[in-house]
Design a protein around this motif. Structure first.
Motif, short mmCIF file in Angstrom:
data_model
loop_
_atom_site.label_atom_id
_atom_site.label_comp_id
_atom_site.label_asym_id
_atom_site.label_seq_id
_atom_site.Cartn_x
_atom_site.Cartn_y
_atom_site.Cartn_z
N LEU A 167 16.82 -2.18 -6.90
CA LEU A 167 17.88 -2.29 -5.89
C LEU A 167 19.19 -2.70 -6.55
CD1 LEU A 167 18.73 -1.99 -2.96
CD2 LEU A 167 18.24 -4.40 -2.64
N MET A 168 19.12 -3.62 -7.50
CA MET A 168 20.35 -4.02 -8.17
C MET A 168 20.98 -2.83 -8.91
SD MET A 168 21.04 -6.99 -7.22
CE MET A 168 22.45 -7.32 -8.28
N GLY A 169 20.16 -1.98 -9.49
CA GLY A 169 20.68 -0.78 -10.15
C GLY A 169 21.42 0.10 -9.16
N ALA A 170 20.82 0.35 -8.01
CA ALA A 170 21.44 1.22 -7.01
C ALA A 170 22.66 0.54 -6.38
CB ALA A 170 20.41 1.57 -5.92
N TYR A 171 22.52 -0.74 -6.10
CA TYR A 171 23.62 -1.52 -5.48
C TYR A 171 24.84 -1.55 -6.41
CZ TYR A 171 26.06 -6.06 -4.84
OH TYR A 171 26.98 -7.06 -4.74
N GLN A 172 24.58 -1.78 -7.70
CA GLN A 172 25.71 -1.84 -8.64
C GLN A 172 26.42 -0.49 -8.75
OE1 GLN A 172 23.48 -5.39 -11.12
NE2 GLN A 172 23.90 -3.48 -12.20
N SER A 173 25.64 0.59 -8.75
CA SER A 173 26.26 1.93 -8.79
C SER A 173 27.08 2.16 -7.52
CB SER A 173 25.19 3.01 -8.90
OG SER A 173 24.51 2.88 -10.11
N MET A 174 26.57 1.65 -6.40
CA MET A 174 27.29 1.78 -5.15
C MET A 174 28.58 0.95 -5.19
SD MET A 174 25.94 0.82 -1.32
CE MET A 174 25.84 -0.95 -1.56
N MET A 175 28.49 -0.29 -5.70
CA MET A 175 29.68 -1.16 -5.72
C MET A 175 30.77 -0.60 -6.64
SD MET A 175 28.92 -3.22 -3.41
CE MET A 175 30.40 -4.21 -3.43
N LYS A 176 30.34 0.10 -7.69
CA LYS A 176 31.33 0.75 -8.56
C LYS A 176 32.16 1.74 -7.74
CE LYS A 176 31.69 3.59 -12.72
NZ LYS A 176 32.34 4.80 -12.22
N MET A 177 31.49 2.51 -6.89
CA MET A 177 32.22 3.49 -6.07
C MET A 177 33.04 2.80 -4.98
SD MET A 177 31.37 5.95 -7.87
CE MET A 177 32.30 7.24 -7.08
N VAL A 178 32.59 1.64 -4.53
CA VAL A 178 33.40 0.85 -3.59
C VAL A 178 34.71 0.46 -4.27
CG1 VAL A 178 33.54 -1.36 -2.34
CG2 VAL A 178 31.41 -0.02 -2.28
N ASN A 179 34.57 0.00 -5.50
CA ASN A 179 35.75 -0.43 -6.26
C ASN A 179 36.72 0.71 -6.50
OD1 ASN A 179 36.90 -2.76 -7.47
ND2 ASN A 179 36.56 -1.85 -9.48
N GLU A 180 36.18 1.92 -6.64
CA GLU A 180 37.05 3.08 -6.87
C GLU A 180 37.62 3.62 -5.57
OE1 GLU A 180 35.06 6.00 -9.30
OE2 GLU A 180 34.56 4.49 -10.81
N GLY A 181 37.29 2.97 -4.46
CA GLY A 181 37.85 3.39 -3.18
C GLY A 181 37.16 4.60 -2.58
#
Lengths: 639, 250
Positions: A167-181
């Motif tokens: 989940l942390m792997g998927a969540y971190q990939s998701m948060m990267k895209m959050v950061n990119e807007g």
């Protein structure tokens, strides 16, 4: 309602690759204009959010917790299967497929399960690259272990925290895209309803759990990745906030609900200690490799276990199943535990437990050997129960921990409502009547990383960019319905708390739609559920107000939906006049208590269409016949 | 089963901009098998039945892995038992007649939402700033083409075990998020997969942490002492070293 599973033609192993060549693509220019809503941030939701945002879609992701990282996928302990064959023990995509379809007792689709097995290897590659710290050998390569009776070692694991790390792997990939807007990320937001316009999903209504504010969100497609409904039983191994609301509201807007009575019960959980109990904790079933299961022969024998002499102990699994003994499959172990406690032989203060005794194993192998194998589980048990399992037998009891049923989806993971998709435990697709261990994580991630990114494009390419926004009157009208329901629930101002209702409902469901079912009890349950639901809407007491953080109000909505689902579960269990996988109908078993499956009449997926709710649930059954072209249906046998 | 009487002093706060205060309650139906959160459930049920507002607190898995719960119990984040999240704490760790003070995890960067619930979204933003390895879905190489030395893998895992509960922040006299941030850096930076973004990651995460209003680390070590997962403070020293190196090199 017409069910079309849209299974591609051709040989089993070529269906997915053929489908990939056939699905339509959305141009990068149009992807930028298309908005996809993802509800839920577990393995399926987080992986889908990240992958769709990478493709260029505008994504909005919602979760009810304070962070996407809290989703209940995080609690999965054991591991994730993949057909890598790193152990050189003869594993293959076909074998993983075959084990999964057989484990599901031939009540799942061949094409979906084969695709799942095929994609399993990509998941491991993706996760390792994200930095998921899977167990490794001394040489630095990945380790495997065997799991759930498979004859090969194909399970990848990260200590007892595989779900957390994936989940942390998927969540971190998701948060990267959050950061990119690229993702609008909404936490502490609950989906209250789906907006369906002219039969097509066009958006959702959410409630901000901090301010109570309702908001309309329009979209080109809506993805539900909101997990299972095990909490209908009140006590389960699910997280406290896990609920059926998103999928149930979608069901009431036209999405068929499939196989709702298929619920997996895990045999080795820490038993209930009292009415205040809020959840159940699972312990690895590997404990049954060395522990012996027993109860006193005499009902009401309240001597401490160590004072009960050998001849007065009933090792019921060993006696009833001489060849498998304590290692019978999960469903058989659970069923027998219920049977002996029903006969009044249960132990502990509540009588709802059996002993799992390590005395003989410790005498045989020594305390050190047992401690090396199970030390962390023994510690966990002692922390919760206050008893030392090296000296006193553990008390265990079965508990609900996974629901195979869910929204009906086609091969593209689309529900019967165009534009509405369901992923992971929220759909019904891959596990049939029984899920094998280490397969839930696999399915959630396969759906999110590797299926939906392609299949959603096929839908969106045809649908074109939506011109409907939240000013459409349908949004106002659904929002109004949501508001009225909130007001209604707060204004009952009765005498019984939400938790009290939920606990009572859970008891009805557990007693009648639990480990074993029969026609008489199912019919009784339907009447009881209807009566209790009626009372709920007359007499529930919800504190506080709708305009701030109010967990009891959240629960009230979810429990109201559980009431409706529970009735559907009973209809489903009643319809299925056979025993298969986790579904044991007492009328359909051999004198030795083995399941009798009926492939002639019941080799179908039950897909229920919501009609009305007026004192009773009105629902229509549609059947998706399961065709087995590539495997032969065999009777499971434990002898 | 013997019943215990427990005297509770619990923080009550209606909203972020409202002044809060302690409220006293006595529960005489507590038993040793209850978890700490179940004890609060029992209190809340009594309050609801009496027509009063229950206390809000965060929880989800109740198995010590999701990181939702973060109560400060008798001045200690997650309470008296080491390596144990509040949801895994059982009432047998207390005795009949005890008084227990329950507060939210206070920090400037964790504003109170209601009662014992705080806003930890700053943690999400620290991860978003750089707490990941960039790998597009579908672009990963064969898993075993990236061998990782067992020692590195074990080291990395010890830090990946963080559950993001925020106890470290609540316990720190400076309300620093250094242990949380450093744990993620130690997890990712030690792996070969994490190497390419190593410098960018440490700069982005440290700067986001400062921007969120968390304090600096003064080596009190309170964070390590309360961490339910036993994350080591050694990661903070490494984070500081790497930050200096990265900023000078940059």
């Amino acid at each position: 309602m017409k069910l079309d599973a849209k299974i591609p033609s051709g040989p089993l192993e070529e269906k997915w690759s053929k489908h990939l060549n056939d699905v339509k693509l959305v141009s990068p220019n149009n992807k930028r204009k298309m908005h996809v809503i993802v509800v839920g941030t577990g393995l399926a939701g987080a992986s889908a959010s990240a992958s769709l945002a990478e493709l260029g879609y505008k994504v909005s992701t919602f979760c009810i917790q304070d962070s996407g990282r809290r989703a209940h996928s995080i609690a999965a302990q054991g591991g994730i299967n993949a057909a890598k064959n790193y152990q050189n023990d003869g594993d293959s995509v076909y074998r993983l497929f075959y084990d999964t379809i057989k484990g599901g007792d031939y009540r799942s689709r061949e094409a979906n399960v084969y695709r799942l097995a095929h994609l399993s290897n990509n998941i491991i590659d993706q996760a390792v690259s994200q930095g998921v710290p899977f167990a490794r050998e001394y040489g630095g390569y990945l380790a495997n272990r065997s799991f759930g009776g498979a004859q090969v070692s194909r399970t990848f694991y990260a200590r007892g925290q595989t779900g957390q790390q994936l989940l942390m792997g998927a969540y971190q990939s998701m948060m990267k895209m959050v950061n990119e807007g690229k993702i609008n990320y909404y936490t502490r937001h609950e989906m209250m309803d789906v907006v369906v316009i002219d039969g097509v999903a066009r958006g959702i209504i959410t409630r901000d759990l901090v301010t109570g504010e309702l908001t309309r969100h329009s979209a080109d497609a809506v993805i539900l990745a909101t997990g299972g409904y095990g909490n209908v039983f009140y006590l389960s191994t699910n997280a406290k906030n896990s609920n059926v609301t998103a999928t149930w509201r979608a069901h009431k807007r036209g999405a068929a609900f499939a196989n709702p009575s298929f619920v997996q019960v895990h045999p080795t959980c820490i038993p209930v200690s009292g009415d205040y109990q809020s959840k159940l904790t699972l312990m690895s079933e590997s404990l049954r490799n060395d522990g012996r299961v027993w109860v006193p022969r005499k009902a009401g024998d309240d001597r401490p276990p160590n004072q009960i002499p050998e001849e007065e102990r009933y090792y019921y699994l060993e006696e009833r199943y001489p060849s498998f003994g304590n290692l019978v499959p999960r469903d058989v172990a659970s069923r027998n535990a219920k049977q002996v406690t029903d006969e009044g032989l249960g132990v502990g203060e509540t009588g709802l437990a059996v002993y799992l005794d390590f005395r003989d194993a410790i005498a045989r192998d020594g305390k050190d050997v047992i401690s090396a194998k199970y030390g962390n589980l023994f510690d966990m048990y002692e922390n919760i129960s206050g008893e030392n399992p090296y000296e006193v037998p553990m008390r265990i009891y079965p508990a609900v921990h996974y629901t195979m049923g869910g929204l009906w989806v086609d091969y593209n993971l689309m529900t019967t409502v165009p534009g509405l998709f369901a992923l992971g435990e929220a759909n019904f697709s891959d596990h049939g009547a029984n899920r094998l261990g280490a397969s839930a994580l696999m399915q959630g991630l396969a759906d999110g990383y590797f299926v939906i990114p392609f299949t959603i494009g096929d839908y969106l390419a045809d649908a074109g960019v939506s011109t409907i926004d939240t000013s459409h009157e349908a949004f106002a009208s659904v929002e109004k319905e949501v508001q009225e329901r909130i007001d209604k629930i707060l204004n009952v101002k009765g005498d019984r708390t939400v938790i009290d209702f939920h606990r009572t409902l859970g008891r009805i469901v557990w007693d009648n739609i639990g480990i074993t079912r029969n026609e008489k009890d199912l019919k009784k349950a339907i009447t009881e559920i209807q009566a209790l639901r009626e009372e709920f809407w007359q007499n529930v007491k919800v504190p506080g107000k709708a305009t701030n953080y109010n967990k009891y109000l959240e629960f009230a909505h979810r429990v109201a939906d559980f009431f409706e689902l529970a009735e559907l579960m009973a209809y489903d269990a009643l319809d299925r006049g056979e025993s298969c996988g986790c579904h044991l109908r007492e009328e359909f078993q051999t004198p030795e208590g083995e399941a009798i499956r009926n492939d002639k009449d019941y080799a179908y997926v039950s897909a229920w269409e919501f009609k009305d709710l007026n004192g009773k649930l009105e629902t229509e059954l549609h059947k998706e016949t399961l065709e087995f072209e590539f495997v032969e249906m065999k009777q499971r046998s434990y002898k | 089963m013997s019943q215990m009487t427990i005297h509770l002093k619990i923080w009550r706060q209606a909203g972020p901009d409202v002044k809060g205060a302690f409220e006293n309650h006595t529960l005489d139906t507590v038993n040793e098998h209850m978890s700490f959160l179940e004890m609060l459930d029992v209190l809340n049920e009594e309050l609801v039945v009496a027509g009063k507002e229950p206390f809000e607190f965060d929880y989800d898995c109740r198995e010590g892995i999701c990181g939702s719960c973060n109560l400060v119990i008798n001045g200690r984040a997650h309470g008296p038992k080491r390596l144990t999240a509040a949801c895994q704490l059982h009432m047998r760790n207390f005795k009949d007649g005890d008084s227990i003070v329950i507060e939210p995890a206070r920090a400037a960067a964790f504003p109170v939402i209601k009662d014992l619930v705080v806003d930890r979204s700053a943690f999400d933003r620290i991860i978003a700033a750089g707490g990941y390895i960039t790998v597009r879905t579908g672009s990963a190489p064969e898993a075993n083409s990236i061998p990782v030395e067992l020692e590195d893998s074990t080291f990395s895992f010890d830090y990946a075990a963080c559950i993001g509960c925020g106890a470290c922040v609540a316990a720190c006299p400076n309300s620093s998020a250094s242990l949380f941030t450093a744990a993620k850096l130690s997890h990712l930076n030690r792996l070969p997969q994490g190497e390419p973004e190593r410098e960018k990651r440490v700069i982005a995460m440290v700067e986001q942490m400062e921007k969120e209003g968390f304090g600096d680390c003064s080596n009190f070590g309170e964070c390590e002492a309360v961490c339910p997962k036993g994350i080591s403070i050694a990661s903070i020293a490494e984070m500081r070293r790497n930050y200096v190196k990265a900023t000078i090199a940059g």
